[in-house]
Design a protein around this motif. Sequence first.
Motif, PDB file in Angstrom:
ATOM      1  N   ASP A   1      -9.704   3.683 -19.192  1.00  0.00           N
ATOM      2  CA  ASP A   1      -8.661   4.708 -19.325  1.00  0.00           C
ATOM      3  C   ASP A   1      -8.538   5.612 -18.096  1.00  0.00           C
ATOM      4  N   ALA A   2      -9.686   6.034 -17.546  1.00  0.00           N
ATOM      5  CA  ALA A   2      -9.637   6.966 -16.414  1.00  0.00           C
ATOM      6  C   ALA A   2      -8.925   6.332 -15.221  1.00  0.00           C
ATOM      7  N   GLU A   3      -9.182   5.050 -15.009  1.00  0.00           N
ATOM      8  CA  GLU A   3      -8.538   4.370 -13.886  1.00  0.00           C
ATOM      9  C   GLU A   3      -7.045   4.160 -14.157  1.00  0.00           C
ATOM     10  N   LEU A   4      -6.710   3.866 -15.422  1.00  0.00           N
ATOM     11  CA  LEU A   4      -5.293   3.712 -15.773  1.00  0.00           C
ATOM     12  C   LEU A   4      -4.533   5.017 -15.516  1.00  0.00           C
ATOM     13  N   HIS A   5      -5.151   6.139 -15.902  1.00  0.00           N
ATOM     14  CA  HIS A   5      -4.515   7.437 -15.615  1.00  0.00           C
ATOM     15  C   HIS A   5      -4.350   7.627 -14.106  1.00  0.00           C
ATOM     16  N   ALA A   6      -5.370   7.244 -13.347  1.00  0.00           N
ATOM     17  CA  ALA A   6      -5.309   7.417 -11.886  1.00  0.00           C
ATOM     18  C   ALA A   6      -4.210   6.556 -11.270  1.00  0.00           C
ATOM     19  N   VAL A   7      -4.093   5.311 -11.734  1.00  0.00           N
ATOM     20  CA  VAL A   7      -3.085   4.395 -11.176  1.00  0.00           C
ATOM     21  C   VAL A   7      -1.670   4.854 -11.560  1.00  0.00           C
ATOM     22  N   PHE A   8      -1.440   5.059 -12.845  1.00  0.00           N
ATOM     23  CA  PHE A   8      -0.086   5.402 -13.296  1.00  0.00           C
ATOM     24  C   PHE A   8       0.304   6.813 -12.834  1.00  0.00           C
ATOM     25  N   GLY A   9      -0.643   7.735 -12.907  1.00  0.00           N
ATOM     26  CA  GLY A   9      -0.372   9.090 -12.405  1.00  0.00           C
ATOM     27  C   GLY A   9      -0.152   9.077 -10.895  1.00  0.00           C
TER      28      GLY A   9
ATOM     29  N   ARG B   1       3.046  10.565  -8.835  1.00  0.00           N
ATOM     30  CA  ARG B   1       2.928  11.559  -7.759  1.00  0.00           C
ATOM     31  C   ARG B   1       3.542  11.038  -6.457  1.00  0.00           C
ATOM     32  N   LEU B   2       3.351   9.757  -6.206  1.00  0.00           N
ATOM     33  CA  LEU B   2       3.959   9.154  -5.019  1.00  0.00           C
ATOM     34  C   LEU B   2       5.482   9.241  -5.120  1.00  0.00           C
ATOM     35  N   ARG B   3       6.011   8.932  -6.308  1.00  0.00           N
ATOM     36  CA  ARG B   3       7.456   9.010  -6.529  1.00  0.00           C
ATOM     37  C   ARG B   3       7.952  10.438  -6.281  1.00  0.00           C
ATOM     38  N   ASP B   4       7.241  11.418  -6.851  1.00  0.00           N
ATOM     39  CA  ASP B   4       7.662  12.816  -6.685  1.00  0.00           C
ATOM     40  C   ASP B   4       7.693  13.184  -5.206  1.00  0.00           C
ATOM     41  N   ALA B   5       6.665  12.760  -4.482  1.00  0.00           N
ATOM     42  CA  ALA B   5       6.581  13.086  -3.052  1.00  0.00           C
ATOM     43  C   ALA B   5       7.714  12.426  -2.262  1.00  0.00           C
TER      44      ALA B   5
ATOM     45  N   ALA C   1       0.840  -1.191   0.000  1.00  0.00           N
ATOM     46  CA  ALA C   1       0.000   0.000   0.000  1.00  0.00           C
ATOM     47  C   ALA C   1       0.883   1.251   0.000  1.00  0.00           C
ATOM     48  N   SER C   2       0.362   2.335  -0.572  1.00  0.00           N
ATOM     49  CA  SER C   2       1.121   3.600  -0.618  1.00  0.00           C
ATOM     50  C   SER C   2       1.590   4.006   0.774  1.00  0.00           C
ATOM     51  N   SER C   3       0.771   3.719   1.784  1.00  0.00           N
ATOM     52  CA  SER C   3       1.096   4.135   3.149  1.00  0.00           C
ATOM     53  C   SER C   3       2.321   3.423   3.716  1.00  0.00           C
ATOM     54  N   GLU C   4       2.700   2.288   3.111  1.00  0.00           N
ATOM     55  CA  GLU C   4       3.863   1.529   3.612  1.00  0.00           C
ATOM     56  C   GLU C   4       5.164   1.896   2.910  1.00  0.00           C
ATOM     57  N   VAL C   5       5.058   2.722   1.876  1.00  0.00           N
ATOM     58  CA  VAL C   5       6.225   2.961   1.029  1.00  0.00           C
ATOM     59  C   VAL C   5       7.394   3.578   1.802  1.00  0.00           C
ATOM     60  N   GLU C   6       7.079   4.507   2.688  1.00  0.00           N
ATOM     61  CA  GLU C   6       8.165   5.188   3.413  1.00  0.00           C
ATOM     62  C   GLU C   6       9.033   4.217   4.202  1.00  0.00           C
ATOM     63  N   THR C   7       8.409   3.245   4.854  1.00  0.00           N
ATOM     64  CA  THR C   7       9.209   2.317   5.667  1.00  0.00           C
ATOM     65  C   THR C   7      10.104   1.439   4.776  1.00  0.00           C
ATOM     66  N   LEU C   8       9.637   1.123   3.573  1.00  0.00           N
ATOM     67  CA  LEU C   8      10.491   0.339   2.676  1.00  0.00           C
ATOM     68  C   LEU C   8      11.645   1.178   2.124  1.00  0.00           C
ATOM     69  N   ILE C   9      11.358   2.436   1.823  1.00  0.00           N
ATOM     70  CA  ILE C   9      12.453   3.308   1.354  1.00  0.00           C
ATOM     71  C   ILE C   9      13.503   3.448   2.451  1.00  0.00           C
ATOM     72  N   ASP C  10      13.028   3.652   3.677  1.00  0.00           N
ATOM     73  CA  ASP C  10      13.937   3.734   4.826  1.00  0.00           C
ATOM     74  C   ASP C  10      14.872   2.536   4.884  1.00  0.00           C
TER      75      ASP C  10
END
Length: 228
Positions: free
Chosen positions: A169-177, A181-185, A137-146
């Motif tokens: 298409d709309a969902e694909l944009h949401a997932v890939f985008g 955004r998560l990467r940028d953050a 989940a997106s919420s766990e990403v920080e601990t893995l990066i750490d």
Amino acid sequence: MIHIHQNLEEIRSELIRTAESCGRPPEDVRLVAVSKTYPTEAVMTAYAAGQRMFGENRVQELETKVSALPNDIEWHLIGHLQSNKVGKAVVLAQWIHAVDSIALIERIDRLAGDNGTRPKILIEVNISGEQSKEGIASSEVETLIDAAIKCKHLELKGFMTMAPFDAEDAELHAVFGGLRRLRDAMAAKFGIALPELSMGMSGDYHIAIAEGATMVRIGTAIFGVREG
Ligand SMILES: *Cc1c(COP(=O)(O)O)cnc(C)c1O
């Protein structure tokens, strides 16, 4: 009869065309030719046509192909990696795409250290939150990066995701985008470069490129439909 050479040429032109239409430099989008289930001869045909990055999802099949094929191929392990296969994976694959736990990160680091390798890894994120999907989940990403940035024998390069199978298409944009955004953050938060976004397959790579993919993983559109 599958025309691998011709399919590859068409995909390459399409990747360039798509990148340019999004205002992105075409060289920022690299092609991982997904050769899982296809014979080594098929890989060799793509190799002869200049392809050097290949993706496999099982360590055993990867092992067979590595031993049979030229050694200037860059191998990407794109499937879920079981802990008992890590020792082989760190020797065979230069890239590991679907890293999804701290335990796996620590094991890759330790066994890569033992074997004198330094694989590049991508953390797999389940952006859609779909229950059946692999990835964290997106919420766990920080601990893995750490965990990853403390490791000496691997290099964290970015993220990987898979879109739901039948997404519109709309969902694909949401997932890939969402992955971008998560990467940028995360890049901003940790002050590190996380340049790679592995996203997009035969059916959805146009949208993945529009949303910032740097590696697209394409099998069927090059090698034909897999059997079984
Ligand atoms: C099989 C596979 C692909 C390639 O899928 P195609 O639809 O054949 O292009 C990409 N990524 C992963 C993780 C896969 O397992």
